[in-house]
Structures are given as C-alpha cells and as structure tokens.
Design a protein around this motif. Structure first.
Motif, PDB file in Angstrom:
ATOM      1  N   ASP A   1       0.826  -1.220   0.000  1.00  0.00           N
ATOM      2  CA  ASP A   1       0.000   0.000   0.000  1.00  0.00           C
ATOM      3  C   ASP A   1       0.856   1.266   0.000  1.00  0.00           C
ATOM      4  O   ASP A   1       0.526   2.253  -0.666  1.00  0.00           O
ATOM      5  CB  ASP A   1      -0.943  -0.005   1.209  1.00  0.00           C
ATOM      6  CG  ASP A   1      -2.019  -1.076   1.069  1.00  0.00           C
ATOM      7  OD1 ASP A   1      -2.110  -1.693  -0.016  1.00  0.00           O
ATOM      8  OD2 ASP A   1      -2.764  -1.315   2.050  1.00  0.00           O
TER       9      ASP A   1
ATOM     10  N   GLU B   1     -16.164   8.701  -0.272  1.00  0.00           N
ATOM     11  CA  GLU B   1     -16.873   7.759  -1.166  1.00  0.00           C
ATOM     12  C   GLU B   1     -17.556   8.529  -2.304  1.00  0.00           C
ATOM     13  O   GLU B   1     -17.557   8.091  -3.452  1.00  0.00           O
ATOM     14  CB  GLU B   1     -17.916   6.956  -0.374  1.00  0.00           C
ATOM     15  CG  GLU B   1     -17.275   5.813   0.417  1.00  0.00           C
ATOM     16  CD  GLU B   1     -18.175   5.273   1.532  1.00  0.00           C
ATOM     17  OE1 GLU B   1     -19.374   5.624   1.573  1.00  0.00           O
ATOM     18  OE2 GLU B   1     -17.654   4.503   2.369  1.00  0.00           O
TER      19      GLU B   1
ATOM     20  N   LYS C   1     -15.600   8.530 -10.862  1.00  0.00           N
ATOM     21  CA  LYS C   1     -15.810   7.411 -11.798  1.00  0.00           C
ATOM     22  C   LYS C   1     -16.695   7.844 -12.971  1.00  0.00           C
ATOM     23  O   LYS C   1     -16.638   7.253 -14.041  1.00  0.00           O
ATOM     24  CB  LYS C   1     -16.411   6.211 -11.069  1.00  0.00           C
ATOM     25  CG  LYS C   1     -15.356   5.484 -10.236  1.00  0.00           C
ATOM     26  CD  LYS C   1     -15.879   4.175  -9.686  1.00  0.00           C
ATOM     27  CE  LYS C   1     -14.751   3.416  -9.032  1.00  0.00           C
ATOM     28  NZ  LYS C   1     -15.160   2.135  -8.470  1.00  0.00           N
TER      29      LYS C   1
ATOM     30  N   CYS D   1      -4.987   6.732  -8.249  1.00  0.00           N
ATOM     31  CA  CYS D   1      -5.444   5.545  -7.503  1.00  0.00           C
ATOM     32  C   CYS D   1      -6.412   4.745  -8.380  1.00  0.00           C
ATOM     33  O   CYS D   1      -6.357   3.510  -8.425  1.00  0.00           O
ATOM     34  CB  CYS D   1      -6.145   5.947  -6.209  1.00  0.00           C
ATOM     35  SG  CYS D   1      -5.036   6.510  -4.926  1.00  0.00           S
TER      36      CYS D   1
ATOM     37  N   GLN E   1      -6.390   0.973  -9.821  1.00  0.00           N
ATOM     38  CA  GLN E   1      -7.540   0.055  -9.742  1.00  0.00           C
ATOM     39  C   GLN E   1      -7.853  -0.536 -11.124  1.00  0.00           C
ATOM     40  O   GLN E   1      -8.101  -1.733 -11.250  1.00  0.00           O
ATOM     41  CB  GLN E   1      -8.764   0.805  -9.203  1.00  0.00           C
ATOM     42  CG  GLN E   1      -9.975  -0.064  -9.012  1.00  0.00           C
ATOM     43  CD  GLN E   1     -11.156   0.724  -8.443  1.00  0.00           C
ATOM     44  OE1 GLN E   1     -11.884   1.369  -9.190  1.00  0.00           O
ATOM     45  NE2 GLN E   1     -11.338   0.673  -7.135  1.00  0.00           N
ATOM     46  N   ASP E   2      -7.780   0.303 -12.162  1.00  0.00           N
ATOM     47  CA  ASP E   2      -8.073  -0.165 -13.528  1.00  0.00           C
ATOM     48  C   ASP E   2      -7.210  -1.375 -13.902  1.00  0.00           C
ATOM     49  O   ASP E   2      -7.671  -2.267 -14.603  1.00  0.00           O
ATOM     50  CB  ASP E   2      -7.773   0.935 -14.565  1.00  0.00           C
ATOM     51  CG  ASP E   2      -8.714   2.130 -14.440  1.00  0.00           C
ATOM     52  OD1 ASP E   2      -9.786   1.980 -13.831  1.00  0.00           O
ATOM     53  OD2 ASP E   2      -8.350   3.218 -14.954  1.00  0.00           O
TER      54      ASP E   2
ATOM     55  N   GLY F   1      -5.971  -3.502 -11.850  1.00  0.00           N
ATOM     56  CA  GLY F   1      -6.146  -4.612 -10.904  1.00  0.00           C
ATOM     57  C   GLY F   1      -5.123  -4.651  -9.772  1.00  0.00           C
ATOM     58  O   GLY F   1      -4.848  -5.724  -9.221  1.00  0.00           O
ATOM     59  N   THR F   2      -4.581  -3.489  -9.402  1.00  0.00           N
ATOM     60  CA  THR F   2      -3.579  -3.463  -8.320  1.00  0.00           C
ATOM     61  C   THR F   2      -4.224  -3.899  -7.004  1.00  0.00           C
ATOM     62  O   THR F   2      -5.226  -3.298  -6.576  1.00  0.00           O
ATOM     63  CB  THR F   2      -3.014  -2.032  -8.157  1.00  0.00           C
ATOM     64  OG1 THR F   2      -2.573  -1.588  -9.434  1.00  0.00           O
ATOM     65  CG2 THR F   2      -1.868  -1.995  -7.162  1.00  0.00           C
ATOM     66  N   PRO F   3      -3.668  -4.925  -6.352  1.00  0.00           N
ATOM     67  CA  PRO F   3      -4.253  -5.361  -5.078  1.00  0.00           C
ATOM     68  C   PRO F   3      -4.239  -4.220  -4.051  1.00  0.00           C
ATOM     69  O   PRO F   3      -3.287  -3.430  -3.996  1.00  0.00           O
ATOM     70  CB  PRO F   3      -3.328  -6.501  -4.620  1.00  0.00           C
ATOM     71  CG  PRO F   3      -2.605  -6.939  -5.849  1.00  0.00           C
ATOM     72  CD  PRO F   3      -2.510  -5.739  -6.741  1.00  0.00           C
TER      73      PRO F   3
ATOM     74  N   ASP G   1      -8.967  -1.434  -4.274  1.00  0.00           N
ATOM     75  CA  ASP G   1     -10.416  -1.446  -4.501  1.00  0.00           C
ATOM     76  C   ASP G   1     -10.983  -0.158  -3.898  1.00  0.00           C
ATOM     77  O   ASP G   1     -10.242   0.641  -3.304  1.00  0.00           O
ATOM     78  CB  ASP G   1     -11.064  -2.703  -3.889  1.00  0.00           C
ATOM     79  CG  ASP G   1     -10.732  -2.853  -2.403  1.00  0.00           C
ATOM     80  OD1 ASP G   1     -10.166  -1.895  -1.816  1.00  0.00           O
ATOM     81  OD2 ASP G   1     -11.026  -3.908  -1.831  1.00  0.00           O
ATOM     82  N   ASP G   2     -12.291   0.050  -4.016  1.00  0.00           N
ATOM     83  CA  ASP G   2     -12.853   1.340  -3.568  1.00  0.00           C
ATOM     84  C   ASP G   2     -12.590   1.592  -2.086  1.00  0.00           C
ATOM     85  O   ASP G   2     -12.270   2.712  -1.682  1.00  0.00           O
ATOM     86  CB  ASP G   2     -14.364   1.399  -3.835  1.00  0.00           C
ATOM     87  CG  ASP G   2     -14.664   1.693  -5.299  1.00  0.00           C
ATOM     88  OD1 ASP G   2     -13.709   1.818  -6.093  1.00  0.00           O
ATOM     89  OD2 ASP G   2     -15.864   1.789  -5.640  1.00  0.00           O
ATOM     90  N   ASP G   3     -12.736   0.544  -1.260  1.00  0.00           N
ATOM     91  CA  ASP G   3     -12.501   0.751   0.176  1.00  0.00           C
ATOM     92  C   ASP G   3     -11.037   1.090   0.457  1.00  0.00           C
ATOM     93  O   ASP G   3     -10.728   1.938   1.297  1.00  0.00           O
ATOM     94  CB  ASP G   3     -12.879  -0.511   0.979  1.00  0.00           C
ATOM     95  CG  ASP G   3     -14.390  -0.601   1.187  1.00  0.00           C
ATOM     96  OD1 ASP G   3     -15.100   0.342   0.776  1.00  0.00           O
ATOM     97  OD2 ASP G   3     -14.849  -1.618   1.745  1.00  0.00           O
TER      98      ASP G   3
END
Ligand code: HEM
Length: 416
Positions: A96, A200, A207, A220, A224-225, A227-229, A232-234
């Motif tokens: 992270d 949020e 988006k 960020c 996410q696009d 697929g980076t672990p 996710d939104d949270d």
C-alpha cells in the motif's frame, strides 16, 4: 473533547503534564543523562521513556518489535479498515505504501507542489498586505493547505473550514486522545462516518468523470483499472482518509510553532528574511526546519513493545523493555542529544539531514515528507519576505493553542 468532570488525580496528572511540557528541554536533558531508558509502572501498566538519539532511532527502526498504536483508531475511522500507518512491516504495508507513492510521486513535490503552493502563498500574502497583518495558523496556513490538498488529492472541499475542522477532530482522536475517552469517541463516530461518505462520493463522482483530472485520486483509480491489489474502492477511500487526516491539520500547527521560535530570535529572523528575499530556497529551508527542531509537532512518538527486547544492547545503559510496555520515543529529545547532534542548543544551519526527526523516523517516517520539505518553506518564504515582520501587539501576537492545536499567531508587517 471530553465533557466529563476531571477527577483530582486527572487534574494532578494534567498539571504535571503541563509543567513537563513547559520545561521539556530541562526534563529531557535530565532524562538523557540520568535515566536515558526509563521504565515505570503506573496503574498496572508499564511505560518507558527513551530519550537518547541512538535509542530513539532503535525503537523507530524496529517496527515489528515496537508496534505503532494506531490500528484500533484507524479501524473506527475506516469502518474496520486499516492503512500502512497502522500496520507492522508486512507485505500489505509495503504494497500500500508503494501504491500510494505511485499515486503521489516524490518528484512531484518539486515540479508541482512547490510552484503551486508558492503561488498560493504569494497571493494570500498580497491579500493581507494592505492591512499589514496575518494570522499564520487558520487564516494563512489552514486555508491555503486545505485548498491545495483538496485539489492535489482530488477530494474537493465545498466548505474549507468545515473540511479542515473535520480533519482536525479526527487527527485529535488519532494522535492526542491517549486516554481513549469514550465521550470523545461518541463525538468522533459521526464525523468519521461523514468523512467516509465525503470520500466515497468523491470516488463515485470521479468514476463518472475519468481522464479529466491529474491528481492522487485519479492515479489511484488508474491503479484500480489495472487490478492493483489493495486499490479497490474501500482501499482507496481508506488511504485518501489517511492523507486527509494526516495532511490537513499539521501544517497549520507547525508553521505558527516554528515562527514562534524565529520571532524570538532577531538575528535568525533577519537571516531567514534575507534568504527569502534572495530566493535562496535551500537556506530558507534550513532556517525553517532548524526552528522546527526547537518546537516540533510532538515531543515524541508512541509504540507498544510486543516482545521482551533489550535496547541499547552492549552498552552500560542496556535495558530490557518488557513486552506490553508503552514506549515514548522522544524525538524532540533525540534532536537535542549532544552525543549525536553537534552543539545541540545552538541554532545552526549546517546540520546534516539525519539530525532531524521532525517528521518521524524509520519505516513510518511521514509519507508526506517530500511534500512537507517543499510546502512548508514555500509558505514561510512568502511571510518572511515582508518588511518589518514582527509579532502583533497584545494577545494576538502570542501563539494560542487549543490542546495540541495552534489556533492563532498573528504577525504584522509594513503594509504595501
Ligand atoms: C506538515 C506537517 C506534517 C508533519 C509534522 C507530519 C508528521 C508525521 C509523523 C511524525 C509521522 C510518523 C508517525 C509515527 O511514526 O508514529 C507521519 C506519518 C505519516 N504522515 Fe505525516 N506529517 C505531516 C504532513 C503529512 C502530509 C501532508 C501527509 C499527506 C500525504 C502525511 C501523511 C502521513 C502518512 C500517510 C504517514 C504514515 C507513514 C507510514 O506509516 O509509512 N503527513 N507524519
């Protein structure tokens, strides 16, 4: 803030705490020389105070022995979530921290943060120029940094004061509510929920408007696009809240504090002003961070010792810190330890970087370090350039604190 009446013992502790704060250097000097690793028991719990440079560095560079204490509070703020500030040295924390570094690259501190903040600071000082006075805390720094970070992070603030007040309350909960006051926690819960909802909404709005912004949130979402672990939104929400709560409240604390030091030192103030007028950014930074050494954000950082550990092993002062001990690594004391810091009580401009623990040390050293290194001097420089800079007359010209927060320090200068 607690509304509960304080017991006699609490009042005594608070008086003792107040005295310790106002005699901090004396207390730390005695501790460094007589009891550099002090372990005491209080109300069935062990506490340790570590004051020498080497020992403070040892605590802060062993993150899997000396745990950060923030996870439970981050859980509350983030509805069960956590961020790297609240983690040990684990694969998730590295992942992270690295993702957020991609979203907020170090190089941008110079290429983007410096010029934008410098322009904003010049504009704010030009606005204050006809009156010849400005409050360094709320009026200048809080307003400016909240507006800047709202844009840079990608979390717009419709109401700058409300946004920074929210962040300050959550910061107080995270870093100053050491007694875990349940009444204060009840006050924090709805503010934390509102902060989550705010961020949020920023994510949802973005988006629907991708590719039109160049900021931390957009990057960020790019992570996410692909697929980076952890992105996710949270995960994005939690890291953005970490940036907001870590980033917004602190510049308005440290800028008045470091000016409080400079304004009492006419020779250094004159030197810093000359450097500002000559656009010598490196020299301005040296004045600014040396002044902050005298009055940093905090006297020290807290950790919980997770296993019996011998600190300062191989020296005469070696001592076992038992598991379960809450440890204060006194960074303010370390920066005045003459064993590692040359002529520590002198205001010097030639100190090596490693003298300074103003932004922490080791694995958890401030993520915003590179931002701070540009942003803080850029704001100070715009003030320092003003001729006739001095404290305002009366109480306004004295640093006013509410708890740990600097709320006002007004300076005057020759109007133009
Ligand atoms: C300008 C004043 C600032 C000061 C004095 C400051 C101070 C600190 C300190 C002392 C720590 C270490 C905490 C510990 O080890 O227990 C820290 C960590 C952190 N700060 Fe800052 N900070 C500032 C600005 C910022 C900004 C602008 C951001 C925004 C990105 C930020 C984000 C963070 C984060 C995310 C951490 C956790 C780092 C980690 O665990 O790896 N801070 N800060």
């Amino acid at each position: 803030m607690s509304t509960q009446p304080k017991s006699f013992a609490d009042r005594v502790m608070s008086a003792v705490g107040g005295w310790l704060m106002s005699h901090m250097e004396l207390v730390f000097r005695i501790a460094r020389n007589l009891a550099p690793i002090l372990v005491v028991s209080f109300k069935g719990r062990k506490f340790a105070l570590v004051t020498r440079f080497d020992d403070v560095a040892e605590v802060l560079t062993h993150p899997n022995v000396f745990d950060v204490i923030y996870a439970p509070k981050l859980n509350l703020l983030m509805d069960g979530g956590n961020i790297f500030l609240g983690m040990r040295d684990t694969p998730d924390s590295t992942r992270d921290r690295s993702s957020m570094r991609l979203a907020a690259p170090r190089a941008e501190a110079l290429t983007r943060i410096r010029p934008e903040v410098e322009a904003m600071a010049e504009a704010a000082m030009a606005k204050a120029a006809p009156a010849g006075k400005v409050d360094l805390a709320m009026e200048l720094t809080q307003d400016l940094t909240t507006r800047f970070f709202s844009g840079y992070f990608g979390t717009p603030a419709d109401d700058v004061t409300a946004f920074s007040d929210q962040a300050r309350l959550l910061f107080q909960f995270m870093f100053a509510d050491m007694a875990n006051d349940p009444v204060f926690e009840e006050k924090v819960r709805p503010v934390a929920a509102a902060m989550r909802a705010r961020v949020e909404k920023c994510i949802a709005d973005r988006k629907g408007a991708r590719g039109q912004h160049d900021d931390v949130l957009e990057r960020c979402l790019e992570l996410q696009d692909i697929g980076t672990p952890g992105m996710d939104d949270d995960g994005i929400r939690n890291n953005m809240i970490g940036f907001i709560v870590g980033g917004l409240p602190q510049p308005p604390m440290i800028i008045p504090q470091l000016f409080d030091v400079l304004l009492d030192r006419p020779a250094e103030l004159a030197g810093a002003q000359a450097a500002a007028r000559a656009d010598d950014d490196d020299l301005v930074s040296r004045y600014v961070f040396e002044a902050l050494r005298y009055y940093p954000l905090t006297p020290g950082l807290f950790r919980d010792c997770s296993a019996d550990y011998e600190i300062a092993g191989g020296t005469m002062r070696a001592r076992i810190i038992p598991a379960g001990t809450r440890v204060m690594a006194a960074t303010r004391s370390a920066m005045f330890d003459g064993r590692r810091v040359a002529s520590p009580t002198k205001f010097r401009l030639d100190r090596p970087d490693y003298t300074y623990m103003n932004f922490g040390w080791g694995m958890h050293q401030c993520f915003g370090l590179y931002m701070n290194q540009q942003m803080i001097p850029a704001i100070c420089k715009a003030v320092l350039k003003r001729p006739g800079l001095r404290r305002a007359a009366g109480p306004e010209g004295k640093l006013r604190l509410e708890g740990i927060f600097a709320m006002n320090l007004t300076v005057e200068f020759d109007p133009s």
